[in-house]
Design a protein around this motif. Structure first.
Motif, PDB file in Angstrom:
ATOM      1  N   SER A  93       0.849  -1.193   0.000  1.00  0.00           N
ATOM      2  CA  SER A  93       0.000   0.000   0.000  1.00  0.00           C
ATOM      3  C   SER A  93       0.883   1.241   0.000  1.00  0.00           C
ATOM      4  N   LYS A  94       0.295   2.328  -0.465  1.00  0.00           N
ATOM      5  CA  LYS A  94       1.024   3.599  -0.471  1.00  0.00           C
ATOM      6  C   LYS A  94       0.226   4.629   0.321  1.00  0.00           C
ATOM      7  N   ILE A  95       0.916   5.302   1.204  1.00  0.00           N
ATOM      8  CA  ILE A  95       0.263   6.295   2.051  1.00  0.00           C
ATOM      9  C   ILE A  95       0.884   7.657   1.784  1.00  0.00           C
ATOM     10  N   ALA A  96       0.052   8.597   1.371  1.00  0.00           N
ATOM     11  CA  ALA A  96       0.554   9.952   1.103  1.00  0.00           C
ATOM     12  C   ALA A  96       0.135  10.870   2.240  1.00  0.00           C
ATOM     13  N   LEU A 125       2.292  -0.007   7.562  1.00  0.00           N
ATOM     14  CA  LEU A 125       1.028   0.092   6.826  1.00  0.00           C
ATOM     15  C   LEU A 125       1.255   0.203   5.324  1.00  0.00           C
ATOM     16  N   GLY A 126       2.462   0.629   4.929  1.00  0.00           N
ATOM     17  CA  GLY A 126       2.738   0.758   3.503  1.00  0.00           C
ATOM     18  C   GLY A 126       3.899   1.701   3.289  1.00  0.00           C
ATOM     19  N   ASP A 127       4.237   1.924   2.020  1.00  0.00           N
ATOM     20  CA  ASP A 127       5.274   2.906   1.710  1.00  0.00           C
ATOM     21  C   ASP A 127       4.694   4.311   1.923  1.00  0.00           C
ATOM     22  N   ALA A 169      -1.668   6.750  -4.600  1.00  0.00           N
ATOM     23  CA  ALA A 169      -1.766   6.508  -3.154  1.00  0.00           C
ATOM     24  C   ALA A 169      -3.092   5.822  -2.813  1.00  0.00           C
ATOM     25  N   ASP A 170      -3.013   4.897  -1.850  1.00  0.00           N
ATOM     26  CA  ASP A 170      -4.224   4.213  -1.383  1.00  0.00           C
ATOM     27  C   ASP A 170      -4.902   5.021  -0.274  1.00  0.00           C
ATOM     28  N   VAL A 171      -4.069   5.689   0.514  1.00  0.00           N
ATOM     29  CA  VAL A 171      -4.597   6.543   1.584  1.00  0.00           C
ATOM     30  C   VAL A 171      -3.886   7.884   1.503  1.00  0.00           C
ATOM     31  N   VAL A 172      -4.645   8.961   1.637  1.00  0.00           N
ATOM     32  CA  VAL A 172      -4.057  10.303   1.709  1.00  0.00           C
ATOM     33  C   VAL A 172      -4.508  10.937   3.032  1.00  0.00           C
TER      34      VAL A 172
END
Ligand code: TXD
Length: 319
Positions: free
Chosen positions: A4-7, A27-29, A72-75
């Motif tokens: 997952s990618k978190i911004a 949780l992710g990168d 991103a999966d989450v911002v």
């Protein structure tokens, strides 16, 4: 499966803490974005250098370009300026509204499938403006306040009763700030509602009222102690719980600023209510029956949110 990618938009006090917590929990990168040259890069590098000793394995980067948040999966949005002496509420609204418009455009372009959590104050109005600006479905854009407010309430209660915070649940409704409505009858110690604990002699009504007031003033209490800046550890931890529930489809029931479309008699406003967060974003809004006192408190809170949103509409009629 890809990580997952978190911004994190805003790499200030909360943004940096979010990056550390998201890293520790793997949780992710993580990508930190900020307009301050070097700051997101510096924080990303600092945390990356903690990873080998702390034993977590995620990639961290800092950027000044929205392209960096691509996919991103989450911002999580903390970007904005704090209110300074001499600045009116409308001055703050005008500046942070512009920030939400920029951030919203960046999300729309590079992370249109993300789950977006807004933290920037004034929270209930900013999350409303962010959703309008980015155009993502309202169930994918949510505001963080209630988890923090209820966590503060839980801490005060656990401290008062000398029991574990793990066994205290607390229920908070309404907008973030001094009009929030901590619900006494839905807050419990190991399932025992607070009014029963009053009857059992654990606490007096008067002392409970003091704790409710301290919860409402929780943000100001920290500001007064810190002198510069506001709370950041607990706000970051609260947003991470929301992100985790989305990424792991945990379906936690959490108080969040959610977009209401008639629930609780409110339309097109973001107000703090219990919601279920899972892989679908805000999957359900939990509508409880309010008693007379709660209803009065809730309506007062909704009116405060509405006046802020009306001010936003005057400043930025295109929203
Ligand atoms: O419960 C809640 N929702 C809150 C809200 C609890 C505590 C604090 N809350 C609010 O979160 C607070 O009133 C602020 O509006 C935000 C962020 O708090 P933080 O303490 O992290 O503020 P900082 O340290 O000032 O960080 C804000 C960063 C800073 O690094 C700026 O350079 C950056 O935002 N910033 C921007 N980033 C990207 N794009 C733009 N336009 C921008 N403008 C400023």
């Amino acid at each position: 499966m890809a990580r997952s990618k978190i911004a994190l938009i805003g790499a200030g006090q909360i943004g940096g803490t979010l990056a550390l917590l998201a890293g520790l929990k793997e949780l992710g990168d993580i990508v930190l974005f900020d307009v301050m040259e070097g700051v997101p890069q510096g924080k990303a590098l600092d945390i990356a250098e903690a990873a080998p000793v702390d034993g977590f394995d995620v990639k961290l980067a800092g950027t000044q370009s929205y392209e960096g948040i691509k996919g991103a999966d989450v911002v999580i949005v903390t970007a904005g300026v704090p209110r300074k002496p001499g600045m009116s509420r409308d001055d703050l609204l005008t500046i942070n509204l512009k920030v939400m418009e920029q951030v919203g455009a960046g999300i729309a372009k590079y992370a249109p499938d993300a789950f977006v959590i807004c933290i920037t104050n004034p929270l209930d109005a900013m999350v409303w403006a962010l959703q309008k600006s980015c155009g993502l479905p309202a169930n994918k854009v949510v505001g963080m306040a209630g988890v923090l407010d209820s966590s503060r309430f839980r801490h005060f209660l656990a401290d008062e009763f000398n029991v574990s915070v793990e066994d205290v649940t607390a229920f908070v409704l309404g907008g973030h700030g001094d009009t929030m409505v901590p619900s006494v009858r839905y807050s419990t110690v190991a399932g025992i509602p607070l009014p029963d604990l009053v009857k059992m002699g654990w606490i007096t009504e008067a002392r409970l009222a003091e704790i409710v007031q301290r919860t409402r003033d929780g943000g100001a209490e920290i500001v007064n102690l810190l002198k510069t800046g506001s709370a950041f550890y607990a706000p970051a931890a609260s947003a991470i719980v929301m992100a985790e529930s989305y990424l792991k489809d945990k379906k936690r029931v959490l108080p969040c600023a959610a977009h209401l479309t008639g629930q609780y008699g409110v339309k097109d406003l973001y107000v703090g209510v219990p919601v279920v967060i899972g892989a679908g974003g805000v999957e359900r809004i939990v509508e409880i029956q309010l008693d007379k006192e709660e209803r009065a408190g809730f309506e007062k809170s909704v009116n405060a949110v509405k006046s802020l949103v009306d001010a936003c509409k005057t400043i930025a009629p295109s929203l």
